[in-house]
Enzyme design. Structure first.
Site, PDB file in Angstrom:
ATOM      1  N   SER A 130       0.824  -1.207   0.000  1.00 21.62           N
ATOM      2  CA  SER A 130       0.000   0.000   0.000  1.00 21.62           C
ATOM      3  C   SER A 130       0.865   1.266   0.000  1.00 21.62           C
ATOM      4  CB  SER A 130      -0.963  -0.049   1.186  1.00 21.62           C
ATOM      5  OG  SER A 130      -1.919   0.961   1.072  1.00 21.62           O
ATOM      6  N   ASP A 145      -2.507   6.270  -3.952  1.00 15.82           N
ATOM      7  CA  ASP A 145      -1.384   5.541  -3.355  1.00 15.82           C
ATOM      8  C   ASP A 145      -1.032   4.376  -4.298  1.00 15.82           C
ATOM      9  OD1 ASP A 145      -3.475   3.807  -2.723  1.00 15.82           O
ATOM     10  OD2 ASP A 145      -2.674   3.294  -0.763  1.00 15.82           O
ATOM     11  N   ASP A 149      -6.120   2.355  -3.726  1.00 18.40           N
ATOM     12  CA  ASP A 149      -7.375   2.308  -2.956  1.00 18.40           C
ATOM     13  C   ASP A 149      -7.634   3.642  -2.254  1.00 18.40           C
ATOM     14  OD1 ASP A 149      -5.331   1.923  -1.113  1.00 18.40           O
ATOM     15  OD2 ASP A 149      -6.309   0.275  -0.054  1.00 18.40           O
TER      16      ASP A 149
HETATM   17 MG    MG Z   1      -3.468   1.461  -0.294  1.00 18.16          MG
END
Ligand code: MG
Length: 465
Positions: free
Chosen positions: A117, A259, A263
């Protein structure tokens, strides 16, 4: 000292070449595959190597963000899944919500996203999804962790190994699902100028295609999926100055920052001002509630703006413990028409139960098109709060003691104890909780103005010490 491998509800995360290696990824694949097989038929014990296994073939979708270590870890995780007899659908380089969409569309038993992430480049991770496209709830995540730590793998013999097939339909399916829930014509008529910063992550390709469908003129920066992040990859104010400049240079109507797994969505207004990730969900909710009355779900650490918007529209907000899986589960349970988290993650279950920057963009553009208002105008209409996020190290045994001390001192507040303690006052709120991934407690405070927020921080910290 080398950092430890972190295993939480959202999967496993570590530093590549230090504690996150292909061997670890393969074992994690074996553990997840064994868990899925046992979950489909829980009464049957794990078959021994070479013994006749179950005849039903399960499949898992796997995708990755753009990190240079992604291909290696994807191949290793897929090998682990195949070793326990799970077929693998390789989606290639895709977003996290893209994997969730394909899990449900392909009726897979689960999904895997190779991503860390918003963490820096030295990290990567293996995020797991169940067959409903949602991350496993706590009890099931704990079972997967046990299969992994005890190495209890249901390995199959040579004839039963899983097979890998490639699938390149993710972008097309993702875009079709987003277009199905918005008014493409109204947005396209505005011919919005959009600046986009995908931080050289997984988001650029599919996002540019969606924005083209919406008639936007896009100026994209950091849109090569090299995984060599042009700036620290979390889309926070200090990291996206170049996007703010790009908006001004290009006279754009709006700037979007994603990012690496796309998401989360942060927004820059038409003046090149970063408006903060909390507004992403607030603006999306405003768009949804303008058409339909219903419920929203969000976590306890998210801004009160969503309550203000819901109240004005005659709608309701469900508050839930921090974590995407908790929000998605609450949305399903309460039939919510919008949900998400204050970190710029918007969920619409018609697309997928995962936070999705593309969904966020589509709703914000639709709100701008329908109201004819600029993004700074819409933000000023919502108004705002002052939020302070802090964290401090704490011994695991001290958490309860600290929470009790604060509870006693804030006895006049409305208290929610679903996830640590959240104290609601007329002029603000305080949320104090233990982190799921680090030995720290997080302290989030929001109030109408900075002095009030600061006062709550000082008061709470004094109680903690
Ligand atoms: Mg993320």
């Amino acid at each position: 000292m080398a950092e430890q491998l972190i295993i939480s509800v959202s999967g496993l995360r570590g530093i590549v070449g230090e504690n996150l290696t292909p061997a670890i990824a393969a074992e994690y694949g074996c553990a997840f595959g064994t868990f899925l097989k046992d979950s489909v038929n829980p009464c049957k014990s794990v078959p021994k190597f070479g013994s006749p296994g179950k005849t039903e073939r399960l499949s898992v979708c796997i995708g990755r963000d753009s990190r240079p270590s992604g291909q290696m870890l994807k191949a290793a995780t897929a090998a682990g899944l195949c070793a326990v007899g799970i077929d693998v659908v390789d989606l290639g380089l895709v977003t996290a919500p893209g994997v969730s969409i394909m899990v449900t569309e392909r009726h897979c038993a689960g999904g895997v996203v190779i991503t860390a992430s918003h963490n820096p480049i030295q990290y990567n991770g293996i995020k797991l999804l169940l067959g409903n496209g949602i991350a496993p709830p706590v009890e099931q995540a704990e079972r997967i962790r046990r299969y992994f730590s005890q190495k209890s793998f249901a390995l199959v013999d040579s004839t039963k190994c899983g097979q890998v097939t490639a699938n390149e339909q993710t972008d097309a399916r993702h875009i079709a699902k987003v277009l199905a829930i918005i008014d493409k014509k109204t947005i396209a008529a505005e011919k919005f100028k959009v600046a986009l910063d995908s931080v050289n992550g997984a988001g650029a390709r599919v996002t540019k295609k969606l924005l083209a469908e919406l008639g936007c003129e896009v100026s994209a920066i950091n849109d090569e999926p090299t995984g060599i992040f042009a700036h620290p990859p979390e889309p926070t104010a200090e990291n996206i100055n170049t996007l703010c400049e790009e908006v001004k240079r290009n006279g754009a109507d709006i700037g979007f920052a994603q990012d690496p797994d796309a998401d989360r969505l942060a927004i820059v207004d038409e003046n090149g001002t970063y408006i903060g990730e909390e507004y992403t969900l607030a603006l999306a909710a405003k768009c949804i509630f303008s058409k339909k009355k219903g419920r929203a779900a969000t976590n306890l650490s998210t801004s009160r703006m969503i309550e203000d918007i819901a109240q004005e529209a005659g709608c309701q907000v469900i508050r839930i413990a921090v974590g995407e899986a908790n929000v998605a589960a609450a949305m399903l349970q309460h039939n919510c028409i919008i949900g998400g988290e204050g970190n710029g993650g918007v969920i619409d279950l018609r697309v997928s139960p995962v936070r999705d920057s593309l969904v966020g963009m589509a709703f914000v553009l639709q709100l701008m098109a329908e109201t004819g208002k600029t993004i700074s105008h819409l933000v000023s209409e919502i108004g705002g709060y002052y939020m302070i996020k802090d964290k401090f190290a704490v011994e695991p045994g001290k958490v309860e003691q600290i929470l009790n001390a604060v509870k006693n001192a804030f006895a006049d507040a409305k208290v929610n104890t679903d996830d640590g303690c959240r104290f609601d006052f007329a002029d603000g709120w305080v949320h104090l909780r233990a982190s799921n991934t680090e030995p720290v407690m997080r302290l989030i405070v929001e109030a109408k103005d900075q002095p009030t927020a600061q006062r709550y921080i000082i008061q709470t910290k004094a109680l903690i010490h």
